[in-house]
Write an enzyme that holds these catalytic residues in place. Sequence first.
Site, short mmCIF file in Angstrom:
data_model
loop_
_atom_site.label_atom_id
_atom_site.label_comp_id
_atom_site.label_asym_id
_atom_site.label_seq_id
_atom_site.Cartn_x
_atom_site.Cartn_y
_atom_site.Cartn_z
N LEU A 9 40.28 34.59 37.67
CA LEU A 9 41.00 33.40 37.14
C LEU A 9 42.15 33.65 35.85
O LEU A 9 41.88 34.66 35.72
CB LEU A 9 40.07 32.64 35.90
CG LEU A 9 38.71 32.38 37.14
CD1 LEU A 9 37.46 32.01 35.44
CD2 LEU A 9 38.30 30.89 37.48
N GLY A 10 42.86 33.64 36.37
CA GLY A 10 44.98 34.25 35.76
C GLY A 10 45.51 35.18 36.22
O GLY A 10 44.98 35.64 37.16
N LEU A 11 46.77 34.83 36.35
CA LEU A 11 47.45 35.84 36.90
C LEU A 11 49.00 35.84 36.26
O LEU A 11 49.98 35.32 36.29
CB LEU A 11 48.19 35.14 38.73
CG LEU A 11 48.73 36.03 39.22
CD1 LEU A 11 48.07 37.22 39.59
CD2 LEU A 11 48.53 34.64 40.62
N THR A 13 49.68 38.52 32.84
CA THR A 13 50.19 40.50 32.16
C THR A 13 48.99 40.77 32.68
O THR A 13 49.03 41.53 33.79
CB THR A 13 50.41 40.77 31.31
OG1 THR A 13 51.24 39.81 30.75
CG2 THR A 13 50.44 41.84 30.81
N VAL A 33 33.64 52.17 47.38
CA VAL A 33 32.87 50.37 47.61
C VAL A 33 32.25 50.92 49.07
O VAL A 33 31.34 50.21 48.90
CB VAL A 33 33.42 49.43 46.91
CG1 VAL A 33 34.13 49.84 45.74
CG2 VAL A 33 34.41 48.88 47.74
N GLY A 134 42.11 48.51 25.92
CA GLY A 134 43.60 48.20 26.65
C GLY A 134 43.10 48.85 28.24
O GLY A 134 41.38 49.26 29.11
N LYS A 205 37.59 43.21 18.15
CA LYS A 205 37.11 44.74 19.15
C LYS A 205 36.47 45.54 18.48
O LYS A 205 35.48 45.96 19.14
CB LYS A 205 38.31 45.12 19.57
CG LYS A 205 39.49 44.61 20.44
CD LYS A 205 40.78 44.95 20.12
CE LYS A 205 41.78 44.18 21.15
NZ LYS A 205 42.98 44.19 21.46
#
Length: 428
Positions: A9-11, A13, A33, A134, A205
């Site tokens: 969901l989101g493309l 940054t 994995v 981050g 945060k």
Amino acid sequence: MKPVKVGLLGLGTVGTGVVRIVEGHQEDLSSQVGSPIIIEKIAVKNSDKTRSINVDKDKLTEDPWEVICDPEIDVIVEVMGGIDHTKEYILEALERGKHIVTANKDLMALHGSEILAKAQEKQCDVFYEASVAGGIPIIRTLIEGFSSDRILKIMGIVNGTTNFILTKMSQEGASYEAVLEEAQRLGYAEADPTSDVEGLDAARKMAILGTLGFRTNVELKDVSVRGISQVSKEDIMYAKNLGYEMKLLGIAEREDDHVSIGVQPTMVRKGHPIASVNGVFNAVYVYGEAVGETMFYGAGAGEMPTATSVVADLVAVIKNLKLGVNGLKAIVPYKAKKLKSDDQISFKNFILLHVDDKAGVLARITQVFAEFDVSLESVVQHPNELNPEAEIIIVTHNATKASMDKVLQHFEGLEVIRKIKSVYRVEG
Ligand code: NDP
Ligand code: HSE
């Protein structure tokens, strides 16, 4: 080996970085994995937008429900941001048994407990390493690395945008507005940068770190917040001259199971490890009863550092899938929350006053400190030759917040004080 299918969901940054890492490190990732990882579908707002990476147009959709409802998809990576609608997507994805990786601190700080409870009910993973600091793996560190210790203090530079601004103002004398624009251009700032500069992003945060570190449910409303929009170049210079660096610091403390959490511009003594954290870098200092001082440092925002944490969470989910242990690692805060009162919170303060330059002024001022039991570390007076005003710079010893509030209230009514120019917490 059946591939693991991921819905993104989101493309923007972060999403772009996620695609780059999943594609660029595919061999390494799949060998860890035990199966290939495929990004199956990607929800964006505008599928015609020009992108900095090549993505198969057929994978793009403007309808996030297409991703959430796709039965082929095992894991949802949410890097679109937003709160209410995003919460709805994530709860529905969990309902459908999909695991979640998110970088969304706004969502986790506000609705983390509800989302984690749903995940536990559905035996799904919800990992959110990228939501704080981050590229620094601080969440996993607090949950796993400190599982044997009692954390007493967490101090963090957890907003890259504001650290970038304060560093450039301090080192290059740059203007606040110009640096904020640069941070936006570099993809560090939030869609609405007010949440960066007014301290809300850092407060969210710190609520997450406080909850994990103190095992109690720290909510956003428990965090006192003050941002950097009122910090002037002059304040930064005063800090430097006295041997401090100005930082937007989140500070969470615990004493006898009573906690306090705040975000505020703070003058940090040069020589403290956190004082030398500059630019977009973040750092989280953790003091444990047994381990003592530790500090974790790295890029706090930006495409690739943030995507590193997101993809590491993805790897963790898939490893759990292979072991059949998803949903077992959720940390549910178990301690009743006890917040410190203003009489229990104490720290050093820097105060800059503009006063009448005449006899007896200093005595009147120090008398107020004495009245409220605030002891002083240093007092310096600078005369101003151009007008009958002088500057007084005071640094206190540790004083309770309650006493300091009374001192400042008193100063408001003291006729020899023309202006309370600045007040900052001092650390180190
Ligand atoms: P961006 O604004 O760069 O990207 C957001 C993406 O989501 C875009 O691709 C956008 O589509 C898409 N999008 C937004 N709304 C919708 C919607 N309603 N439906 C479908 N797609 C939508 O954000 P970032 O990548 O910077 O941040 C993403 C998340 O990561 C946020 O929660 C942020 O707080 C968090 N984060 C960001 C960091 C950073 O350094 N940037 C660091 C750590 C966390 P389109 O491209 O078409 O506009
Ligand atoms: N706007 C945030 C920051 C992004 O500047 O730190 C990382 O969460």
